[in-house]
Design a protein around this motif. Sequence first.
Motif, mmCIF file in Angstrom:
data_model
loop_
_atom_site.group_PDB
_atom_site.id
_atom_site.type_symbol
_atom_site.label_atom_id
_atom_site.label_comp_id
_atom_site.label_asym_id
_atom_site.label_seq_id
_atom_site.Cartn_x
_atom_site.Cartn_y
_atom_site.Cartn_z
ATOM 1 N N THR A 89 0.609 -39.609 0.722
ATOM 2 C CA THR A 89 1.145 -38.513 1.517
ATOM 3 C C THR A 89 0.192 -37.329 1.446
ATOM 4 O O THR A 89 -0.577 -37.202 0.489
ATOM 5 N N PRO A 90 0.215 -36.429 2.440
ATOM 6 C CA PRO A 90 -0.665 -35.257 2.386
ATOM 7 C C PRO A 90 -0.423 -34.397 1.154
ATOM 8 O O PRO A 90 -1.342 -33.726 0.674
ATOM 9 N N GLN A 91 0.815 -34.412 0.637
ATOM 10 C CA GLN A 91 1.129 -33.608 -0.541
ATOM 11 C C GLN A 91 0.687 -34.277 -1.842
ATOM 12 O O GLN A 91 0.779 -33.670 -2.911
ATOM 13 N N GLY A 92 0.207 -35.507 -1.737
ATOM 14 C CA GLY A 92 -0.126 -36.264 -2.939
ATOM 15 C C GLY A 92 -1.516 -36.028 -3.478
ATOM 16 O O GLY A 92 -1.922 -36.699 -4.434
ATOM 17 N N VAL A 93 -2.269 -35.087 -2.907
ATOM 18 C CA VAL A 93 -3.634 -34.837 -3.365
ATOM 19 C C VAL A 93 -3.677 -33.626 -4.285
ATOM 20 O O VAL A 93 -2.796 -32.764 -4.256
ATOM 21 N N HIS A 94 -4.704 -33.586 -5.100
ATOM 22 C CA HIS A 94 -4.939 -32.463 -6.015
ATOM 23 C C HIS A 94 -6.423 -32.157 -6.014
ATOM 24 O O HIS A 94 -7.257 -33.074 -6.060
ATOM 25 N N VAL A 95 -6.762 -30.885 -5.927
ATOM 26 C CA VAL A 95 -8.166 -30.472 -5.951
ATOM 27 C C VAL A 95 -8.534 -30.105 -7.379
ATOM 28 O O VAL A 95 -8.060 -29.091 -7.904
ATOM 29 N N PRO A 96 -9.365 -30.905 -8.038
ATOM 30 C CA PRO A 96 -9.733 -30.604 -9.425
ATOM 31 C C PRO A 96 -10.610 -29.369 -9.523
ATOM 32 O O PRO A 96 -11.323 -29.010 -8.575
ATOM 33 N N THR A 97 -10.562 -28.748 -10.669
ATOM 34 C CA THR A 97 -11.331 -27.516 -10.885
ATOM 35 C C THR A 97 -12.819 -27.738 -10.679
ATOM 36 O O THR A 97 -13.513 -26.874 -10.124
ATOM 37 N N HIS A 98 -13.315 -28.909 -11.091
ATOM 38 C CA HIS A 98 -14.763 -29.145 -10.961
ATOM 39 C C HIS A 98 -15.187 -29.187 -9.500
ATOM 40 O O HIS A 98 -16.310 -28.803 -9.158
ATOM 41 N N LEU A 99 -14.300 -29.633 -8.593
ATOM 42 C CA LEU A 99 -14.644 -29.644 -7.173
ATOM 43 C C LEU A 99 -14.684 -28.219 -6.625
ATOM 44 O O LEU A 99 -15.580 -27.871 -5.846
ATOM 45 N N LYS A 100 -13.759 -27.389 -7.034
ATOM 46 C CA LYS A 100 -13.782 -25.983 -6.606
ATOM 47 C C LYS A 100 -15.072 -25.310 -7.064
ATOM 48 O O LYS A 100 -15.707 -24.582 -6.299
ATOM 49 N N HIS A 101 -15.464 -25.576 -8.308
ATOM 50 C CA HIS A 101 -16.697 -24.988 -8.824
ATOM 51 C C HIS A 101 -17.910 -25.489 -8.037
ATOM 52 O O HIS A 101 -18.830 -24.717 -7.740
ATOM 53 N N LEU A 102 -17.909 -26.788 -7.704
ATOM 54 C CA LEU A 102 -19.025 -27.363 -6.951
ATOM 55 C C LEU A 102 -19.137 -26.717 -5.578
ATOM 56 O O LEU A 102 -20.232 -26.312 -5.147
ATOM 57 N N LEU A 103 -18.029 -26.576 -4.875
ATOM 58 C CA LEU A 103 -18.068 -25.990 -3.534
ATOM 59 C C LEU A 103 -18.465 -24.524 -3.584
ATOM 60 O O LEU A 103 -19.204 -24.040 -2.720
ATOM 61 N N GLU A 104 -17.991 -23.815 -4.581
ATOM 62 C CA GLU A 104 -18.372 -22.410 -4.728
ATOM 63 C C GLU A 104 -19.865 -22.286 -4.994
ATOM 64 O O GLU A 104 -20.542 -21.396 -4.449
ATOM 65 N N ASP A 105 -20.406 -23.208 -5.784
ATOM 66 C CA ASP A 105 -21.839 -23.193 -6.080
ATOM 67 C C ASP A 105 -22.657 -23.511 -4.826
ATOM 68 O O ASP A 105 -23.652 -22.833 -4.533
ATOM 69 N N VAL A 106 -22.226 -24.538 -4.065
ATOM 70 C CA VAL A 106 -22.943 -24.892 -2.844
ATOM 71 C C VAL A 106 -22.869 -23.752 -1.836
ATOM 72 O O VAL A 106 -23.862 -23.423 -1.166
ATOM 73 N N ARG A 107 -21.716 -23.121 -1.711
ATOM 74 C CA ARG A 107 -21.573 -21.984 -0.797
ATOM 75 C C ARG A 107 -22.550 -20.869 -1.172
ATOM 76 O O ARG A 107 -23.176 -20.266 -0.296
ATOM 77 N N TRP A 108 -22.693 -20.610 -2.453
ATOM 78 C CA TRP A 108 -23.626 -19.581 -2.911
ATOM 79 C C TRP A 108 -25.058 -19.970 -2.564
ATOM 80 O O TRP A 108 -25.833 -19.144 -2.086
ATOM 81 N N ARG A 109 -25.409 -21.249 -2.771
ATOM 82 C CA ARG A 109 -26.765 -21.700 -2.483
ATOM 83 C C ARG A 109 -27.091 -21.655 -0.995
ATOM 84 O O ARG A 109 -28.261 -21.546 -0.610
ATOM 85 N N LEU A 110 -26.058 -21.750 -0.154
ATOM 86 C CA LEU A 110 -26.265 -21.713 1.292
ATOM 87 C C LEU A 110 -26.051 -20.319 1.872
ATOM 88 O O LEU A 110 -25.952 -20.161 3.095
#
Length: 251
Positions: free
Chosen positions: A27-48
């Motif tokens: 289900t769409p509600q069955g997902v969880h965004v782990p902290t390491h993924l948030k950190h990765l995306l924040e890092d990539v956003r900074w690099r770009l």
Amino acid sequence: MSESAPNMQGWALFLDVDGTLLELAETPQGVHVPTHLKHLLEDVRWRLDGALALVSGRSLANLDGLFSPLKFIASGVHGCERRTADGHVLRPEVDAATIARVRGQLAEFVRGHEGLLLEDKHYAVAMHFRRAPEMQDEVYRIMNEVLTHLGPTFALQAGKSVLELRPGAWTKGSSITSFMQEAPFAGRIPVFIGDDVTDEDAFEVVNEMKGVSIRVGQAAATRAKYRLGSVSEVLRWLQTVPPVVPPQPAQ
């Protein structure tokens, strides 16, 4: 992709979420965004230098809840909602009463069939049948029936075990086109990563812009020029920024 591919610091990165950054759930509600993924995306956003956007079928409110406390430039509901770099949100004008009637009709149908799930996106309505695959034909029948009453301004969007009614004038591809006319994306090379048929129009748009289109998984046919095998491969690839390890060409 050749060895002379541009450094990712000159790219504008657009990322689908479910099936691309996150494994699919029942289900769409069955997902969880782990902290390491948030950190990765924040890092990539900074690099770009900020040139990263989520391009998803989920609503902006849903995306914000998943990735909290981060809030990304994003497109939701397959392009129907779009938040620009300055935080301005663009949404379509739809007949709320008509959508409410459709929502009620589909909710009644779902209540009578175990395993189906109706997802309300305000501007769109999605019916999930992952837990009741034998209902696929019935789902397509009822959704097409409803579409005839909504008229030509709406369209059906198929996905992985889901069928969605949404305003037809907007797509993931149209949202990328709009983003590419604005800071911080303008003047960069678009890169889009997605995993299913809902992403094909965006692959086509990116290809027309001479960008980089990447499909996740082993789909038999795709407009994407390159391929990454799984969500885990996507995350490993994002960790290489910079330098970028090219994905494999799509077959």
